[in-house]
Enzyme design. Sequence first.
Site, mmCIF file in Angstrom:
data_model
loop_
_atom_site.group_PDB
_atom_site.id
_atom_site.type_symbol
_atom_site.label_atom_id
_atom_site.label_comp_id
_atom_site.label_asym_id
_atom_site.label_seq_id
_atom_site.Cartn_x
_atom_site.Cartn_y
_atom_site.Cartn_z
ATOM 1 N N ILE A 117 17.722 38.810 40.935
ATOM 2 C CA ILE A 117 16.599 37.874 40.879
ATOM 3 C C ILE A 117 15.804 37.995 39.592
ATOM 4 O O ILE A 117 14.865 37.224 39.370
ATOM 5 C CB ILE A 117 15.649 38.069 42.081
ATOM 6 C CG1 ILE A 117 15.126 39.506 42.142
ATOM 7 C CG2 ILE A 117 16.315 37.683 43.376
ATOM 8 C CD1 ILE A 117 14.093 39.727 43.238
ATOM 9 N N GLY A 118 16.129 38.951 38.720
ATOM 10 C CA GLY A 118 15.383 39.074 37.474
ATOM 11 C C GLY A 118 15.990 40.105 36.565
ATOM 12 O O GLY A 118 16.784 40.949 36.981
ATOM 13 N N GLY A 173 14.991 42.424 32.723
ATOM 14 C CA GLY A 173 13.979 42.757 31.725
ATOM 15 C C GLY A 173 14.496 43.789 30.755
ATOM 16 O O GLY A 173 15.681 44.134 30.744
ATOM 17 N N GLY A 174 13.596 44.300 29.916
ATOM 18 C CA GLY A 174 13.996 45.219 28.870
ATOM 19 C C GLY A 174 14.504 46.548 29.385
ATOM 20 O O GLY A 174 15.264 47.224 28.701
ATOM 21 N N PHE A 175 14.079 46.976 30.575
ATOM 22 C CA PHE A 175 14.466 48.292 31.059
ATOM 23 C C PHE A 175 15.269 48.250 32.345
ATOM 24 O O PHE A 175 15.559 49.282 32.925
ATOM 25 C CB PHE A 175 13.215 49.164 31.275
ATOM 26 C CG PHE A 175 12.464 49.407 30.015
ATOM 27 C CD1 PHE A 175 12.984 50.206 29.020
ATOM 28 C CD2 PHE A 175 11.240 48.807 29.813
ATOM 29 C CE1 PHE A 175 12.290 50.430 27.851
ATOM 30 C CE2 PHE A 175 10.540 49.018 28.646
ATOM 31 C CZ PHE A 175 11.062 49.831 27.660
ATOM 32 N N ASP A 210 2.021 45.149 28.857
ATOM 33 C CA ASP A 210 3.021 44.080 28.818
ATOM 34 C C ASP A 210 2.596 42.919 29.721
ATOM 35 O O ASP A 210 3.376 42.438 30.543
ATOM 36 C CB ASP A 210 4.397 44.613 29.240
ATOM 37 C CG ASP A 210 5.536 43.700 28.790
ATOM 38 O OD1 ASP A 210 5.302 42.850 27.898
ATOM 39 O OD2 ASP A 210 6.659 43.826 29.324
#
Length: 684
Positions: free
Chosen positions: A369-370, A372-374, A487
């Site tokens: 569902i998503g 990101g950077g990490f 962030d």
Amino acid sequence: MASSSSELGFVFLLLFLSLLVASKPQQDSNFLFEGFNNSENHLNLEGATVVKPSGSLKLTNRSYNIVGHAFYYKPFQMLVNTTNTTKILKVSSFSTSFVFSIVPSSSGPEGFGLAFVIAPSTQFPWSSPGHLLGLVNSSNDGSPSNHLFVVEFDTVNGYRSQADSKGNHVGVNINGMNSTVNEPAAFFIEGTEAQKEEFSMEESDAVQAWIDYDGEKKIVNVTIAPISLPTKPSKPLISHPIDLHEVLKESMFVGFSASTGESKASSHYILGWSFSLNGPSAELNSSRLPEPPTKENDPSSTSFPWIKLAVAVLSALILLLIFSLCSLTLYRRYNNFENLEDWELDCPHRFRYRDLHVATKGFKESELIGIGGFGVVYKGVLASTGTEVAVKRIVRGSIQGMREFAAEIESLGRLRHKNLVNLQGWCKRKNDLLLVYDYISNGSLDSLLVNPSVVLSWDQRFNIIKGIANGLLYLHEEWEQVVIHRDIKTGNILIDEDLNARVGDFGLARLYDHGQVSHTTNVVGTIGYIAPELTRTGKASTSSDVYAYGVLLLEVVSERRPIDESGQFVLLDWVVENQSLGQIHDVVDPKLNLNYDEEEVELVLKLGLLCAQHRADLRPTMRQVIRYLNFDDPIPVTGAESSRMSSGFLEVVSASTISASYNLSSINSMSSRLVEAGRQPCTC
């Protein structure tokens, strides 16, 4: 004749419907369970199970250090308005009766007991077992923010002392495990004036308890007796004045909690349960209840010495065999063994990896569902409770994966606010680092803004803006430490089913004490939201969060990204230019079709420019931001020059760092379709 048959059929139908309704637990103000078969849809169970086919509800077995919760699935209105014209709330009277059975361990000390609980939630994510009965932990025990009413049936003495001893008492507690009043387990014998008969709750086959609270007189009565007693004793064991007005909230859940300890364990069962609001609870018919579980005999009680000797020798041989097998297993798996690190000891709610693997269907791509950077985020459903969760799987090979994982546990794990995402727990297994938090149904604010089929109304956007501000105020000023998020962006704001904002993704967060200065020295964040002073000093502050919030405000109003894919369009420049031309309303999202409050829109745009100023010392605090949003204070006039300087900085940062952001994590190569332009994390 036909008419008579029709009327007769109608009568039978009414009788059938009345019987059908009577056979189900009442959901409005009372319910009755005489056994718990087919009751799972009316209970929230965590660690507890319904035993088949008997129908008894088992809160814990005799494993060590475990907790079991069982709550009625709907909350009750515990505070009611006494009149139609005022807002004075009165505590509702309530009455409950239940039958429980405790089966002590035959191989060691028993413990720790169970409790009837009225709580604002059915989740106790950081609670501890043992003396704390799975309701609180050592840091929040007794805190008024818990809003707990507890009646404990304790089988171990020694709370807050160096040593434990056998216990057998009943206590009434508020917000923790310190009893306001307690008495040894006993009942008053009928026909006598004050003769009290003590009995052991563990040795009894089953025990019935009655708890009655009078909201008018503000008195709680607690009565217990062995199930063999034919009637309820006329005199309660505890009758104590207590005002629950400041303890209970308007909406509260009722249920049970039980726990075992490190070296003490008993099984705890509920056989029947009734509850009523503003009236007596229904009587439990003992003939309809499940049979109490069998009490196992202690082998040490045998009268044959040679059997004791044989058991001792056999036990020694078994222990020697187990020790040998364990030593061999540890030797073979030595290289794969993981020691708990210091930071893990402060994060007790650890999920089993197997449960999370099953919940996410093996971390299947369809559950993604998503990204990101990490790390990546999967939707999951916990098999034990059916609860939907979001599981964040962090890439350990990323630049700061392990450190960010620990930071998110430490910060988000202890934060509690309605505008923050609630962390439920974590898991670490070899190279897999996992965070488990509430599943937020509507996804991120970013996904809603760019979705052409979704149009957020201005009222919804204004409510979201206020929610984010409240969450940041809590982080910056109202928690025990200062939390810099570092962030803030639309991709890290989640929107729940009521369209309220939840600030999430604390992987880059930093904490420091109030009155001190942040010592962070590296630039992190997302291009377009990074405050200009970060490239000069590298020191993040609450003002750098305010800057990102200001950019977010402009984005919510205009539905334009801070920087477009080409890098030629800078949202901040565009808004400043329109403001200088007297065309500030031209930046408003055209999908709103002019259906907005002009005064509120102008306020938000000016506030966005005020927050996104080049000079950090001219930016408002989040407390001032909230006053502006509530129209409590007039918003200061901002100059266009400082905003343009900030925008020029964005162009420089974009040119020098956007390429580095693509290399931040190998995770971007896994699913490029989920990474949107202008949203890449940046680290310098």
